[in-house]
Write an enzyme that holds these catalytic residues in place. Structure first.
Site, PDB file in Angstrom:
ATOM      1  N   GLU A 287       0.823  -1.214   0.000  1.00  0.00           N
ATOM      2  CA  GLU A 287       0.000   0.000   0.000  1.00  0.00           C
ATOM      3  C   GLU A 287       0.858   1.267   0.000  1.00  0.00           C
ATOM      4  O   GLU A 287       0.630   2.190   0.791  1.00  0.00           O
ATOM      5  CB  GLU A 287      -0.970  -0.011   1.191  1.00  0.00           C
ATOM      6  CG  GLU A 287      -1.945  -1.172   1.130  1.00  0.00           C
ATOM      7  CD  GLU A 287      -3.025  -1.155   2.190  1.00  0.00           C
ATOM      8  OE1 GLU A 287      -2.812  -0.569   3.264  1.00  0.00           O
ATOM      9  OE2 GLU A 287      -4.089  -1.755   1.935  1.00  0.00           O
ATOM     10  N   ASP A 366      -8.831  -8.684   3.864  1.00  0.00           N
ATOM     11  CA  ASP A 366      -8.677  -7.559   4.791  1.00  0.00           C
ATOM     12  C   ASP A 366      -9.851  -7.446   5.752  1.00  0.00           C
ATOM     13  O   ASP A 366     -10.678  -6.554   5.592  1.00  0.00           O
ATOM     14  CB  ASP A 366      -8.533  -6.260   3.966  1.00  0.00           C
ATOM     15  CG  ASP A 366      -7.934  -5.118   4.785  1.00  0.00           C
ATOM     16  OD1 ASP A 366      -7.492  -5.381   5.906  1.00  0.00           O
ATOM     17  OD2 ASP A 366      -7.915  -3.986   4.272  1.00  0.00           O
ATOM     18  N   GLU A 394     -13.303  -1.987  11.272  1.00  0.00           N
ATOM     19  CA  GLU A 394     -13.182  -1.246  10.008  1.00  0.00           C
ATOM     20  C   GLU A 394     -14.241  -1.667   8.985  1.00  0.00           C
ATOM     21  O   GLU A 394     -14.885  -0.817   8.375  1.00  0.00           O
ATOM     22  CB  GLU A 394     -11.784  -1.452   9.435  1.00  0.00           C
ATOM     23  CG  GLU A 394     -11.589  -0.786   8.091  1.00  0.00           C
ATOM     24  CD  GLU A 394     -10.184  -0.983   7.534  1.00  0.00           C
ATOM     25  OE1 GLU A 394      -9.314  -1.535   8.233  1.00  0.00           O
ATOM     26  OE2 GLU A 394      -9.967  -0.593   6.375  1.00  0.00           O
TER      27      GLU A 394
END
Ligand code: GCV
Length: 857
Positions: A287, A366, A394
């Site tokens: 990332e 994720d 998240e």
């Protein structure tokens, strides 16, 4: 959303509870030490606590015991250095295994023995938990943790923001520095110690480049100081480029002698300031973070240079397995982000130093609502590994939805990867046996170093995680890290009793709500292993289905004309072959793939028949209706506890359940509408697209409002909302068709991050309800658009209606010019441009439904 609870109700709640419970803000978490109902059962417990220990941890242990027992049993306990007669004796026993404790009774009283001061603390907290849950005191066998690494990671930035933090700003940092007042940091360490967590990495894995500057290190030492009494060691995330960026070298190549020397000297500098420093966490080649690939080096080259620098001081390196290419080619049917872990790491198995641990996210993508477990766990046989889970929700509702994650984590930890043994035959290798170092031991047969990491992201909110129920996840993480065999209902029951009290109705209700909540959330978000279906290009909170497709991030589910799901079979990306053969065969075959993982592994037609007997698409419709209803039922379930819980936490939690009930409908409708359109297959029960009592804002008589297309379309009923740009306000008017009676009237609207629109509902010109779109809920983050994460609803209960009555929604937008070009502080360091946060009072629809505690469906 203060407005959701009528004032009269609040007053009644305060009066009825006033005599039995005091207001609380949640900061005590599960360590409330509320007086227990039957203190008499412990009347023989000696009132003197004898502790000879001089260390800060031993003093903390004795004081904790005194405080807890005095409060729970309602009689004074004292701490002494010596005692005559019966006592509770806190003692060090070096013969016990590392970090272990034992509770036993003899003629001198009760012994809590620990192998170290921190272990004495663990014993004390365990003993206090026994009392809080009113369990009998018995001799217990020695309790030892399952693994050495039991850490939380906090993704806090030095500027005080928290990446994926949903409970306010950092408890550690502000304005580029460590906070002057670290009281909360110390209190947090106490909470962590109470569930056996022994390390805390305080800064974002996307680490600030100057994390390791001498100035910052001196400041970090202050955090280590407040952690120390609780046996919690400080760790730091570092950026691999540090030798270059702050060291002034011309390279960060991990095998360059100058770089090696730089890390050695940096480690020495750190340990001078923080002698018990735990180690580094590293995110590299991921990332946008630079990494060893820049120099053609391996993850082992990078991890080992750090490990060798830390080794003389006893530190470890947590090297993250989350290494993947976020510029994948969507047109390549073989490209697959899920493959990245194994593809990147397996070739280096056996080349990592003994103080390196590969930190592997539970699933290959994720932290989705459901993923299979990462195959990397079974692929590394000569390397230490730890599991990374995410208490910060998240992708699971960002602490605005209740989702009890220990249910998910237990499912992961118990998943048996069936890795072959030395004889080549499959054997029991559940994830828990791998991350505790037993499945693939060291050459001498001893368990490998392994462990558990929770990305937690607590914030300055008084109750740490914003949703009071979210604290069950932090508690549960600690319990599972200590012992992954702990049953989840035991975790839910004990946490509930300690957090909410021992009232029988509370004990019967809260754990039940928690234990079903993962399935409820999964059921109204991304089903059948497809991924959460949130807006992955936004804040990962509300629905945004196609955001996952046609880009380089690789969270694809390939929703196409012929069907849906990633083909990860051998004919597809081949990912399934990364699992050991027995499990691979199970996942490869449609006959044996579990329904709840189907779309992760297979591309199937929309009318594919599941093992459940339903077609895929009908099952999606049904699950979404059932789960949204289950979420709505949290409200009456919670209300049944009114008066049995202090009003402050009761009310706060009620608001969150009311929000969740409305947002579950947003999710339900977005996903069902999308599947209906995509598949062309209608709901056999005629619910999708037919919503009784719903009036689209764009279809009723409007004055001042103008229609807008909402993006993505599925996050508005009918794809459209109405907005009001007239500072004097706008109205929507409709004529009631319903028979005379009392009704709930819900208004589905969008609450932007900044502006405060005001609304009132009138029946025959008389105001019956009013509210402001003024809360931090939703969105949990900054959003300037009507979409799946700003969508919310207001429900007015008990509204008297009659046929022919005129119902009017009057909306006042917030047009203040100062909202026009705003850059939120939390985004100040980002590439984003200021945005227009004026709030044009967007309304999606109005729905009239039955009166009562449920929001109209
Ligand atoms: C800290 C996901 C999150 C990022 C996070 C990353 C990681 O991509 O959305 O915010 O970065 O995981 O775990 O490194």
């Amino acid at each position: 959303m203060k407005h959701l609870v009528p004032k009269t109700f609040l007053i009644a709640a305060c009066l009825s509870v006033g005599l039995t419970a005091k207001a609380e803000d949640g900061s005590a978490a599960w360590l409330r030490y509320a007086p227990i109902a039957n203190a008499k059962q412990y009347e023989t417990l000696p009132a003197v606590i004898v502790s000879r220990g001089e260390s800060a941890s031993e003093r903390a242990a004795a004081e904790e015991l005194r405080r807890g027992l005095t409060s729970m049993l309602g009689r004074p306990f004292t701490v002494a250095k010596n005692g005559r007669g019966a006592a509770i004796l806190l003692t060090a026993d070096a013969h016990l295994p590392s970090e272990s404790y034992r509770i036993a009774r003899n003629i001198h009283g009760l012994h809590i023995d620990g192998s170290s001061p921190a272990a004495e603390l663990y014993g004390v907290f365990h003993f206090l938990e026994l009392i809080a849950s009113q369990r009998p005191i018995r001799d217990e066998k020695t309790q030892s943790p399952s693994a050495t690494i039991r850490w939380t990671d906090e993704w806090d930035n030095l500027n005080g923001t928290i990446e994926r933090g949903y409970a306010g700003r950092s408890i550690f940092f502000d304005n580029g520095h460590v906070r002057a007042d670290l009281t909360r940091a110390g209190e947090y360490a106490r909470l962590l110690a109470s569930v056996g967590i022994n390390g805390c990495n305080v800064n974002n894995v996307n680490a600030d480049l100057d994390t390791l500057s001498p100035e910052h290190l001196r400041e970090f030492a202050r955090i280590a100081d407040v952690f120390r009494p609780w046996g919690v060691k400080l760790a730091l995330s570092i950026d691999l480029t540090s030798p270059q960026t702050i060291g002034g070298l011309d390279t960060f190549d991990p095998v360059d002698p100058k770089v090696i020397a730089w890390w050695q000297s940096k480690a020495a500098e750190i340990y001078k300031l923080i002698p018990d420093f735990a180690g580094f966490t590293v995110k590299a080649d991921s990332e946008g973070r630079k990494g060893p690939s820049q120099y053609g080096r391996t993850p082992a080259d990078a991890a080992n240079v750090l490990a060798r620098a830390l080794k003389p001081h006893g530190g470890v390196v947590l090297y993250r397995g989350f290494v993947y290419n976020n510029h994948l080619d969507w047109n390549d049917r073989k490209a697959d982000r899920a493959r990245a872990g194994v593809d990147n790491f397996v070739k280096n198995d056996g080349t990592f130093d003994p103080n390196v641990i590969i930190q592997i996210k539970e699933g290959p993508i994720d932290f989705q609502a459901r993923e299979p477990v990462s195959p990397l766990f079974a692929a590394l046989h000569k390397t230490n590994v730890a599991i990374e889970v995410q208490t910060a929700q998240e992708y699971t509702g960002q602490q605005r939805h209740m989702v009890f994650l220990p249910s998910m984590w237990k499912w992961v930890l118990d998943t048996d990867l069936r890795a072959p043994g030395a004889d080549g035959k499959p054997r029991a290798t559940p994830v828990k046996s791998i991350v505790t170092g037993h499945a693939f031991p060291n050459a001498d047969g001893s368990a490998r170093m392994g462990g558990f990491i929770s990305v937690t992201n607590v914030g300055l909110d008084a109750n740490w995680l914003h949703h009071p129920m979210a604290m069950a996840n932090l508690y549960g993480f600690g319990r599972l890290a200590w012992n992954p065999d702990t049953p989840v209902d035991e975790i839910a029951n004990t946490w509930s009793t300690m957090t909410w009290g021992s009232d029988a109705a509370v004990r019967a209700t809260v754990p039940k709500m928690l234990l079903g909540s993962w399935q409820v959330y999964e059921g109204h978000t991304g089903p059948n292993g497809i991924g959460t279906l949130t807006n992955i290009l936004g804040y990962h909170f509300g629905p945004g289905i196609e955001s996952a497709e046609r880009n380089g991030w690789g969270q694809w589910f390939r929703g196409e004309k012929d069907g849906i799901g990633m083909d990860r079979t051998s004919a597809g990306t081949g990912y399934i072959q990364q699992y050991p053969p027995e499990l691979a065969a199970k996942y490869e075959s449609l006959a044996t793939i579990p329904d709840d993982l189907l779309l992760f592994f297979h591309h199937v037609p929309y009318d594919y028949r599941l093992h459940s007997g339903k077609t895929l698409v009908q099952s999606i419709y049904d699950t979404h209706y059932a789960s949204a209803l289950a979420a709505a039922e949290y409200v009456p379930q919670w209300k049944s506890l009114q008066g049995r819980i202090d009003p402050e936490r009761y009310t706060q939690t009620l608001h969150l359940f009311e929000f969740q009930a409305g947002h579950a409908i947003v999710w339900r409708d977005a996903i069902n509408q999308w599947f209906a359109k995509q598949s062309g297959i209608p709901d056999a029960m005629h619910r999708v697209g037919n919503d009784p009592g719903r009036m689209e804002a764009e279809a009723v008589k409007a004055d001042g409002f103008t229609p807008v297309d909402v993006t993505p379309w599925e996050t508005a009923s009918g794809g459209k909302a109405m907005v009001c740009h007239d500072a004097k306000g706008c109205t929507l008017t409709t004529t009631v068709q319903q028979p005379s009676g009392k009704y709930n009237v819900a208004v589905q609207y969008y609450d932007m991050w900044s502006g405060i629109s005001r609304y009132e509902l009138l029946v025959d010109g008389k105001r019956v309800a009013q509210w402001s779109a003024d809360d931090t809920l939703p969105p949990a983050q900054f959003d300037a658009a009507p979409d799946g994460q700003t969508a919310t609803r207001f429900t007015a209960q008990g509204i008297a209606l009659h046929p022919g009555a005129t119902m009017t929604l009057h909306a006042m937008p917030d047009m203040r010019s100062e909202l026009e070009h705003v850059m939120p502080a939390a985004e100040a360091n980002s590439q984003l441009r200021p945005r227009d946060y004026r709030e044009f009072a967007p309304v999606d629809y109005i729905v009239i439904g039955p009166d009562g505690d449920l929001t109209p469906q």
